[in-house]
Structures are given as structure tokens and as C-alpha cells.
Design a protein around this motif. Sequence first.
Motif: not given
Lengths: 308, 308
Positions: A41-46, A61-67
Motif C-alpha cells: 500500500x505504498x504511494x507508488x508511481x510507474x 489494473x495498475x490504477x486499481x492497485x493505487x499505482x
Amino acid sequence: MGKLVIVGTVAFDAIETPFGKTDKILGGAATFIGLSASHFNVDAAAVSVVGGDFPQEYLDLLSERHIDISGIEIIKEGKTFFWSGRYHNDMNSRDTITTELNTLADFNPVVPENYRDAEVVMLGNLHPLVQLSVLEQMEVKPKLVILDTMNFWMDCALDELHHVITKVDVITINDEEARQLTGEYSLLVAARKIHEMGPKYVVIKKGEHGALLFNDDNVFYAPALPLEEVFDPTGAGDTFAGGFAGYIAKTGDTSFENMKNAVIYGSTLASFCVEKFGTERMQSLTEGEVNKRLMQFKSLTQFEIELA
Amino acid sequence: MGKLVIVGTVAFDAIETPFGKTDKILGGAATFIGLSASHFNVDAAAVSVVGGDFPQEYLDLLSERHIDISGIEIIKEGKTFFWSGRYHNDMNSRDTITTELNTLADFNPVVPENYRDAEVVMLGNLHPLVQLSVLEQMEVKPKLVILDTMNFWMDCALDELHHVITKVDVITINDEEARQLTGEYSLLVAARKIHEMGPKYVVIKKGEHGALLFNDDNVFYAPALPLEEVFDPTGAGDTFAGGFAGYIAKTGDTSFENMKNAVIYGSTLASFCVEKFGTERMQSLTEGEVNKRLMQFKSLTQFEIELA
């Protein structure tokens, strides 16, 4: 809880193993790293690039994982990076069938403004100059920079690789690559030589034989969990790195003791990744499953001994 | 403290590695097992055969370690078993140059009367019928019987090997041999199939990648200590087995928890064996050195983790 910047490919993979084959499915280093890190649950950006052919559902799918995907550039008229490969029967080696760089050929990474103060930066396997560019965009010196690379860059961009290596805290590399980079067979000696190149921490990934963490005279060894069967090793190294980076970002603790835990989490998450094709297993993974497997790791490795 | 019976070769080895080569030096499975087990001050007896060419000083060397040698038959007119081999650059593979069975060809093992009630029996790598003969001479059922074997016997005496395997508690075998014996690539599945053949405990040795201990659903993994350099791997597997057997004989405890410790001791002792040619390092090894390295094993593998 810290911010985590992840740079790497977001891609299509087509995979053939002794168990079957896939069409083009979701792949890429940043994808696997992101899915793995998202467990914390980190605040990650790709930070990556894809073409107009890349399905919105994969981005969702990535957004839903809060990426955060604002750093994933979409080049409408371009095509997404594509890799296909075939694993041999022992699953330890593979042949690359196709590598189409496509939009990756001219990739110019841009770190989103609000992530330029991230505490942890995970430089996934890419051209060393792309990795360097990401580092140079950071406005606050990150607490920890982790670099993953591969033999390909040693063959064709060694000077640039050596340069970016001087700027990172942790390098993750597999055993053969560590030997290639240093010319040393002993991993202990290889790790020492890599230390001298810059990184304070060296993680040597040995696939089914686990991973070693080196820091000066400290060494820690995490085995790979023995599995009934390895279905598809694709992304295991990135999943390991993502678990490592995610755990450090979550805890904010870069001590050797805590990095040991990061290695254990990385190994644990990687042990799931290989159970199904591509990202499938990582998509369905629950916290309960991870915790259960961590306990297996403990019983696999912990002992009480009294001196003779 | 229990008695330990060791059967295996007492031999001459001539070894060539990238670091140098030796003339005929002391070797043999029973030699390495005995020297390793002697660290635990157990009451051990070696059962073997040598020729009239075998130096008294080598026998004295075992006696000085309190290894009973009355079960080592000396055939005055015969010659001692001789093996020579050359290691490749990576030290993980070797070519056998010479194997002269000599007196071993007609070896008829005789367990000394006063060791026929030994609690632990270590069947070193030999023809399965020789191993079986030793077991049949035991007058009291041993608490633990450990068998080591190799691919050679799978190729030329598979039925006899299967038969003796039904009669042992622990088998130690390397990864490739476990795969050959079961036809399974996954070591987890291979271990399960070997369980079904008889042994309750299966130890799979992976050389520089450590060792796995299996017992039903329990698995334990001991890494090999990362070393600066491996000088000569000859005898490392036997040294591991000797440490395992010696620790069990000393403690008399055959629980899984205690076997984990036996595996750690085996790995620790084997990590010394490879540092010099042949038995040289094991001859000079002190208890203090062993204890120090055990502590290194602890810091290499032990961690404290809290769930996410």
C-alpha cells in the motif's frame, strides 16, 4: 509511508513453457515491480511508455492497485514494447524469440512532479541512460535508490551502466550477471567488487537457489521457497525487486536488519509470481496468502542451535 | 553419547583443480565422514578395507581422532582404492581420470563386535549390497540409519539400491541424483517420491547452493556459506554427512528440530573441507573455528520479521 518511483517497461509478453503458451499478455518490469510493491500500500508511481495498442484495462489494473500511471506516456501512433520467449524444460534458461522495442526505442522518462521527492526510487531494467535520467529528475535526494540491470547492458552500454551504478545504493543482479560485471566467480568476491563500484548494498539473485544480500562484511541468504512446480518464471526477478522496494518504502528503514526482511518479502512475493503465467497470480494475491507463506519461509530457515 | 558405525571407502585420491594438483593423498568417504563426525567426540568405528600400500600414519591419523579402526581390514598383498579426478574452472563439475577399485572389488565389510549395537549407522557411498551387509550385522536395531549414494549405483545396481533404501531412515543425495532416482525435476516432488521408497527423512545436497531437509510436509533449507574461494570440493558431501551423523549420534535426538541443527553442523563442517586439498583443512580444524562459523551461519540466515 513513503513514495516510490518505479521506472521500467510496461509491455506485452508472449510466453511459451513446457506447460503451455500464451498470446500477448501483460508484462514488463514496471508492471511486475508495481504489482509486487502494491502489496505494501505504498504511494507508488510507474514511469514508462506504451503505444496506442495498449489496452485501457491493463492501465486500469495498475490504477486499481493505487499505482499512479500519470508517468506512463501513451504514444497513440506507436506500438507497445513486445517480448516473446520460450523456456527450456528445466525452466532455468530461456530463448528470446522476439524483441520489438517499438515506443521504447525513444523513451524519454518523465517523473510526475509530485513524485520528484519520493523516498525510494526503483530503477527497473532499462538502458542505463534512461535510469540516469530518472535519477536526475529527483528534486530531493532519495533515501534509497535501487537499480536492476542485466547482461544486455553490460554488452552494449557498459560505460553508461558503470556511471549509473556509482549513483545507486542497492543493485539487484543475478549471479551470472554479477560474475560478468566483475570477472569474479566467487559471489562473495564479486559482491565486494560491486561495492567498490558504488552500491553499499548488493543483492545477488540466484533464481531457484534464492538470493544473497551483501553489505560490507554482512551477508544474508534467503532461499527460494521449494515449489511443486514452476509454471512461468517471467517477472520473478522484478517481483522480487518490487517486494524489496515496496517493503523499504513502507517501513522507511534502510538498516541492514530491515533489508533482510525486504529480501524475505521479495522472495515470498516472487514465489507466487512463478505459479501462473505472467501477472495472473500476482493479480489475485491476498494479504493472507502472503502472510501464510512468510510463515513457511520462517519454518524453512529458522533454527535454534546450541554450541557443541 | 551414542556409538556411530561408518562404512565407506578409505582411499587414495589424486586431485587436480584450477589451483593446483596433488599426488596420492588421503581420501575416501569413510575418512571424510570420520574426520567430520570426530568433531563431536562420538564413539565412532570405521568399516572399510585398504591394501598393504596404505600408510600406517593415515590409520594413526584416524585413531588419534578416536575413530576405532579395528573394522578397517588391511589386505597386505592388495592395493588401496584409488580415485583421481580433475575439477573444471567453475569447481561444480569434474572428470574422473582414474578409478582403481583394487581391494574394494571384493570388500566384505565386518562390523566390530562391540559396535553392533551402535545407535547411529552411516552408510557411506558404496555398492548397495555392501551397505546392506553392514545393516544386517547390527544386532540391535539402530536408532538412525543414514544412507549416502550416487548416480553410479542407480546406473548399475538400481534394484539393490532400491532394496537398501527401504531399510534406512535418512538418505543424503545430491539434486541431480534425486532427479535421476525419481524422474522428477521439482525437488519437492522428488523428495516426496523418495519418502515413498522408505526413508522418513530426505536430505538433498545442492553443493554451493546448500542443502534441503524434508520430512513429510516439513522442509528446512541450509545455505552453503558463501566462500571467497572453493579450493577443492572433494569430500564436501561426505563431510556434510559426517557432521550430520556425528551430531545425531552425540545428541541422540532424532526429532526434526534437532535434524535441522544436524544439517547446519553438516554445512558448517563442509564449508571448511573445501578450503584446502583433501582432508588437510579438516585435520587442523578446531572447535573454536567451528563455533565461530556456526555464528556466521546464524547471521547469514536468521531474521526477525513482523507481518505487514
